[in-house]
Motif scaffolding. Structure first.
Motif, PDB file in Angstrom:
ATOM      1  N   GLN A  40      35.902  17.225  20.597  1.00  0.00           N
ATOM      2  CA  GLN A  40      37.337  17.466  20.777  1.00  0.00           C
ATOM      3  C   GLN A  40      37.612  18.061  22.156  1.00  0.00           C
ATOM      4  O   GLN A  40      36.777  18.783  22.698  1.00  0.00           O
ATOM      5  N   PRO A  41      38.799  17.793  22.782  1.00  0.00           N
ATOM      6  CA  PRO A  41      39.125  18.372  24.101  1.00  0.00           C
ATOM      7  C   PRO A  41      39.260  19.885  24.018  1.00  0.00           C
ATOM      8  O   PRO A  41      39.651  20.429  22.990  1.00  0.00           O
ATOM      9  N   SER A  42      38.882  20.557  25.109  1.00  0.00           N
ATOM     10  CA  SER A  42      38.946  22.012  25.145  1.00  0.00           C
ATOM     11  C   SER A  42      40.405  22.488  25.173  1.00  0.00           C
ATOM     12  O   SER A  42      41.307  21.751  25.516  1.00  0.00           O
ATOM     13  N   HIS A  43      40.624  23.805  24.875  1.00  0.00           N
ATOM     14  CA  HIS A  43      41.972  24.394  24.828  1.00  0.00           C
ATOM     15  C   HIS A  43      42.603  24.431  26.225  1.00  0.00           C
ATOM     16  O   HIS A  43      41.954  24.812  27.190  1.00  0.00           O
ATOM     17  N   VAL A  44      43.894  24.048  26.334  1.00  0.00           N
ATOM     18  CA  VAL A  44      44.615  24.054  27.610  1.00  0.00           C
ATOM     19  C   VAL A  44      45.401  25.364  27.715  1.00  0.00           C
ATOM     20  O   VAL A  44      46.186  25.700  26.850  1.00  0.00           O
ATOM     21  N   THR A  45      45.160  26.142  28.800  1.00  0.00           N
ATOM     22  CA  THR A  45      45.804  27.442  28.978  1.00  0.00           C
ATOM     23  C   THR A  45      47.236  27.287  29.485  1.00  0.00           C
ATOM     24  O   THR A  45      47.489  26.540  30.423  1.00  0.00           O
ATOM     25  N   LYS A  46      48.152  27.989  28.846  1.00  0.00           N
ATOM     26  CA  LYS A  46      49.542  28.060  29.302  1.00  0.00           C
ATOM     27  C   LYS A  46      49.789  29.467  29.859  1.00  0.00           C
ATOM     28  O   LYS A  46      49.063  30.419  29.551  1.00  0.00           O
ATOM     29  N   TYR A  47      50.840  29.609  30.673  1.00  0.00           N
ATOM     30  CA  TYR A  47      51.147  30.885  31.296  1.00  0.00           C
ATOM     31  C   TYR A  47      52.598  31.248  31.009  1.00  0.00           C
ATOM     32  O   TYR A  47      53.505  30.474  31.277  1.00  0.00           O
ATOM     33  N   LEU A  48      52.770  32.470  30.441  1.00  0.00           N
ATOM     34  CA  LEU A  48      54.114  32.950  30.128  1.00  0.00           C
ATOM     35  C   LEU A  48      54.547  33.917  31.231  1.00  0.00           C
ATOM     36  O   LEU A  48      54.033  35.021  31.340  1.00  0.00           O
ATOM     37  N   ALA A  49      55.474  33.470  32.063  1.00  0.00           N
ATOM     38  CA  ALA A  49      56.022  34.318  33.130  1.00  0.00           C
ATOM     39  C   ALA A  49      57.244  35.043  32.595  1.00  0.00           C
ATOM     40  O   ALA A  49      58.032  34.473  31.854  1.00  0.00           O
ATOM     41  N   TRP A  50      57.380  36.333  32.982  1.00  0.00           N
ATOM     42  CA  TRP A  50      58.536  37.086  32.485  1.00  0.00           C
ATOM     43  C   TRP A  50      59.042  38.061  33.538  1.00  0.00           C
ATOM     44  O   TRP A  50      58.313  38.505  34.417  1.00  0.00           O
ATOM     45  N   VAL A  51      60.363  38.372  33.425  1.00  0.00           N
ATOM     46  CA  VAL A  51      61.022  39.361  34.281  1.00  0.00           C
ATOM     47  C   VAL A  51      61.756  40.332  33.359  1.00  0.00           C
ATOM     48  O   VAL A  51      62.490  39.904  32.462  1.00  0.00           O
TER      49      VAL A  51
ATOM     50  N   THR B  44      62.177  34.816  30.437  1.00  0.00           N
ATOM     51  CA  THR B  44      60.815  34.330  30.211  1.00  0.00           C
ATOM     52  C   THR B  44      60.759  32.825  30.454  1.00  0.00           C
ATOM     53  O   THR B  44      61.764  32.121  30.320  1.00  0.00           O
ATOM     54  N   GLN B  45      59.565  32.333  30.802  1.00  0.00           N
ATOM     55  CA  GLN B  45      59.380  30.905  31.058  1.00  0.00           C
ATOM     56  C   GLN B  45      57.920  30.546  30.794  1.00  0.00           C
ATOM     57  O   GLN B  45      57.011  31.196  31.322  1.00  0.00           O
ATOM     58  N   LEU B  46      57.686  29.514  29.966  1.00  0.00           N
ATOM     59  CA  LEU B  46      56.336  29.037  29.693  1.00  0.00           C
ATOM     60  C   LEU B  46      55.972  27.983  30.737  1.00  0.00           C
ATOM     61  O   LEU B  46      56.667  26.983  30.885  1.00  0.00           O
TER      62      LEU B  46
ATOM     63  N   PHE C  54      69.973  47.549  41.977  1.00  0.00           N
ATOM     64  CA  PHE C  54      70.534  48.767  42.542  1.00  0.00           C
ATOM     65  C   PHE C  54      70.582  49.886  41.508  1.00  0.00           C
ATOM     66  O   PHE C  54      70.473  51.060  41.855  1.00  0.00           O
ATOM     67  N   ASP C  55      70.767  49.551  40.237  1.00  0.00           N
ATOM     68  CA  ASP C  55      70.927  50.567  39.190  1.00  0.00           C
ATOM     69  C   ASP C  55      69.878  50.482  38.093  1.00  0.00           C
ATOM     70  O   ASP C  55      69.887  51.309  37.181  1.00  0.00           O
ATOM     71  N   HIS C  56      69.014  49.486  38.139  1.00  0.00           N
ATOM     72  CA  HIS C  56      68.031  49.302  37.071  1.00  0.00           C
ATOM     73  C   HIS C  56      66.642  49.071  37.661  1.00  0.00           C
ATOM     74  O   HIS C  56      66.490  48.732  38.830  1.00  0.00           O
ATOM     75  N   THR C  57      65.646  49.241  36.795  1.00  0.00           N
ATOM     76  CA  THR C  57      64.259  48.992  37.194  1.00  0.00           C
ATOM     77  C   THR C  57      63.872  47.574  36.813  1.00  0.00           C
ATOM     78  O   THR C  57      63.963  47.190  35.648  1.00  0.00           O
ATOM     79  N   ILE C  58      63.470  46.788  37.793  1.00  0.00           N
ATOM     80  CA  ILE C  58      63.113  45.382  37.587  1.00  0.00           C
ATOM     81  C   ILE C  58      61.598  45.244  37.614  1.00  0.00           C
ATOM     82  O   ILE C  58      60.928  45.766  38.506  1.00  0.00           O
ATOM     83  N   GLY C  59      61.024  44.559  36.613  1.00  0.00           N
ATOM     84  CA  GLY C  59      59.590  44.321  36.565  1.00  0.00           C
ATOM     85  C   GLY C  59      59.299  42.858  36.280  1.00  0.00           C
ATOM     86  O   GLY C  59      60.193  42.102  35.904  1.00  0.00           O
ATOM     87  N   ASN C  60      58.056  42.462  36.467  1.00  0.00           N
ATOM     88  CA  ASN C  60      57.684  41.089  36.159  1.00  0.00           C
ATOM     89  C   ASN C  60      56.188  41.034  35.853  1.00  0.00           C
ATOM     90  O   ASN C  60      55.436  41.973  36.163  1.00  0.00           O
ATOM     91  N   GLY C  61      55.759  39.948  35.202  1.00  0.00           N
ATOM     92  CA  GLY C  61      54.354  39.806  34.860  1.00  0.00           C
ATOM     93  C   GLY C  61      54.023  38.385  34.439  1.00  0.00           C
ATOM     94  O   GLY C  61      54.894  37.518  34.406  1.00  0.00           O
ATOM     95  N   LEU C  62      52.746  38.176  34.128  1.00  0.00           N
ATOM     96  CA  LEU C  62      52.255  36.854  33.761  1.00  0.00           C
ATOM     97  C   LEU C  62      51.227  37.019  32.653  1.00  0.00           C
ATOM     98  O   LEU C  62      50.265  37.796  32.791  1.00  0.00           O
ATOM     99  N   ASP C  63      51.417  36.328  31.511  1.00  0.00           N
ATOM    100  CA  ASP C  63      50.495  36.397  30.361  1.00  0.00           C
ATOM    101  C   ASP C  63      49.882  35.034  30.108  1.00  0.00           C
ATOM    102  O   ASP C  63      50.567  34.003  30.234  1.00  0.00           O
ATOM    103  N   ASN C  64      48.601  35.015  29.745  1.00  0.00           N
ATOM    104  CA  ASN C  64      47.946  33.772  29.337  1.00  0.00           C
ATOM    105  C   ASN C  64      48.212  33.529  27.837  1.00  0.00           C
ATOM    106  O   ASN C  64      48.098  34.449  27.029  1.00  0.00           O
ATOM    107  N   VAL C  65      48.555  32.305  27.478  1.00  0.00           N
ATOM    108  CA  VAL C  65      48.814  31.995  26.067  1.00  0.00           C
ATOM    109  C   VAL C  65      48.029  30.736  25.672  1.00  0.00           C
ATOM    110  O   VAL C  65      47.619  29.970  26.527  1.00  0.00           O
TER     111      VAL C  65
END
Length: 358
Positions: free
Chosen positions: A300-311, A320-322, A347-358
């Motif tokens: 069987q073919p191996s697992h394909v990694t997806k990436y979940l980007a978020w702000v 979020t975006q897959l 200007f008034d809030h804290t903005i963050g971002n990251g990337l998760d493997n799914v």
């Protein structure tokens, strides 16, 4: 007392002359008194006019002083507005008001303040441009250093708010660039490990296939020998009579055993093909035995990694975006972080971002 000096003793002629002299003397005295009075009145009038003129001059000077004071206050007020909101319109209004100021020292000080405002606006615009250029190319360290240098030039107290905002944007973009770099490094390491694992699996699979091929060859040889022996010792039986044993004439042809090798391609593993044939020709007929082929299996073919980007906004993942790759995730994240909506929120809030493997 001399009798001649007494007017009562004067003759009529003397009395007339004396009266005339008296009249002359009285007239002279009266004229003198009148002239003196007129002179005093004239002096009083001149003094009054002089005082009036002095009073008028004082009033005019006081009015000019108050006007100058008002003009200076108006210029200072407009300069304060231009300092806080340095638009072209506000700066022009301040410059026009300074033209009304008469005091040379005050006027010079106001002019220097206008020059300072213009220089500050120039530095602020340069800093904004440098930050914008860096945000468009956050991986460029030279642009990061340039932006930092321009922001550090904002030393005016009126630039403090803007300086804090620009430093915040600079730090956010720097963190995004660092996170993207770390993600790429992690992806490269992950790909290297995956490649090494696949290579080991391929080598193991190749070794296992070779072992299976050898076993198939041995098994085919043993089975064929048994078939040959059975054919060579065959017998015929006839019912109701005696049994005659006889040997079959002719020739005994040895078996052909063909074993196709295995192939391992990529992740798939194809099985072995084994074909055995045996032909025994006797005087009374022929006996043929063919063993079929056995096809292999594909893994069987191996697992394909997806990436979940978020702000996130204040720690909450708002966007979020897959994505199928790190590059695609970074591109999406970059677009979100540089949207006008996120810039306004920063200007008034804290903005963050990251990337998760799914």
């Amino acid at each position: 007392m001399n009798k001649n000096l007494n007017p009562l003793n004067w003759t009529k002629k003397q009395q007339i002359i004396g009266g005339a002299v008296a009249i002359v003397l009285i007239g002279g005295v009266t004229t003198g008194i009148v002239n003196h009075a007129n002179h005093q009145a004239k002096e009083r009038k001149i003094e009054a006019l002089k005082n009036k003129k002095i009073k008028f001059c004082k009033a005019r000077a006081e009015k000019a002083k108050q006007l100058e004071k008002s003009n200076q206050a108006g210029s200072k007020k407009l300069l304060d507005i231009a300092e806080k909101t340095p638009t072209d319109k506000n700066i022009k209004l301040a410059e026009d008001s300074i033209l009304k100021v008469k005091n040379a020292e005050v006027k010079k000080a106001f002019d220097n303040q206008v020059v300072g405002i213009k220089n500050r606006v120039k530095l602020e615009n340069e800093a904004k441009t440098a930050i914008s250029n860096y945000q468009k190319d956050a991986m460029n360290q030279d642009k990061y250093k340039t932006a930092q240098q321009f922001v550090n030039k904002l030393t005016s107290s009126y630039s403090k708010g803007l300086k804090d905002s620009l430093n915040k944007q600079l730090a956010t973009s720097k963190k995004q660039a660092d996170d993207a770099t770390k993600a790429q490094q992690a992806k490269s390491e992950s790909d290297s490990k995956a490649k090494a694992t696949n290579t080991n699996k391929e080598q193991s699979a190749s070794t296992g296939n070779a072992t299976n091929n050898n076993a198939n060859v041995n098994t085919g040889t043993d089975s064929q020998s048994t078939v040959n022996n059975d054919v060579a010792s065959g017998s015929n039986s006839y019912g109701g009579g005696s049994q005659n044993n006889y040997s079959q004439g002719g020739s005994n042809t040895s078996q052909n055993n063909t074993n196709s090798g295995s192939s391992n391609q990529g992740q798939g593993n194809s099985g072995q093909n084994n074909s055995n044939s045996n032909t025994n020709t006797g005087g009374n007929g022929s006996n043929s035995n063919n063993n079929g082929s056995n096809g292999g299996n594909s893994s069987q073919p191996s697992h394909v990694t997806k990436y979940l980007a978020w702000v996130s906004v204040d720690g909450v993942r708002t966007y979020t975006q897959l994505c199928n790759s790190v590059a695609e995730a970074n591109s999406w994240t970059y677009g979100i972080l540089h949207s006008q909506e996120i810039i306004n929120l920063s200007f008034d809030h804290t903005i963050g971002n990251g990337l998760d493997n799914v």
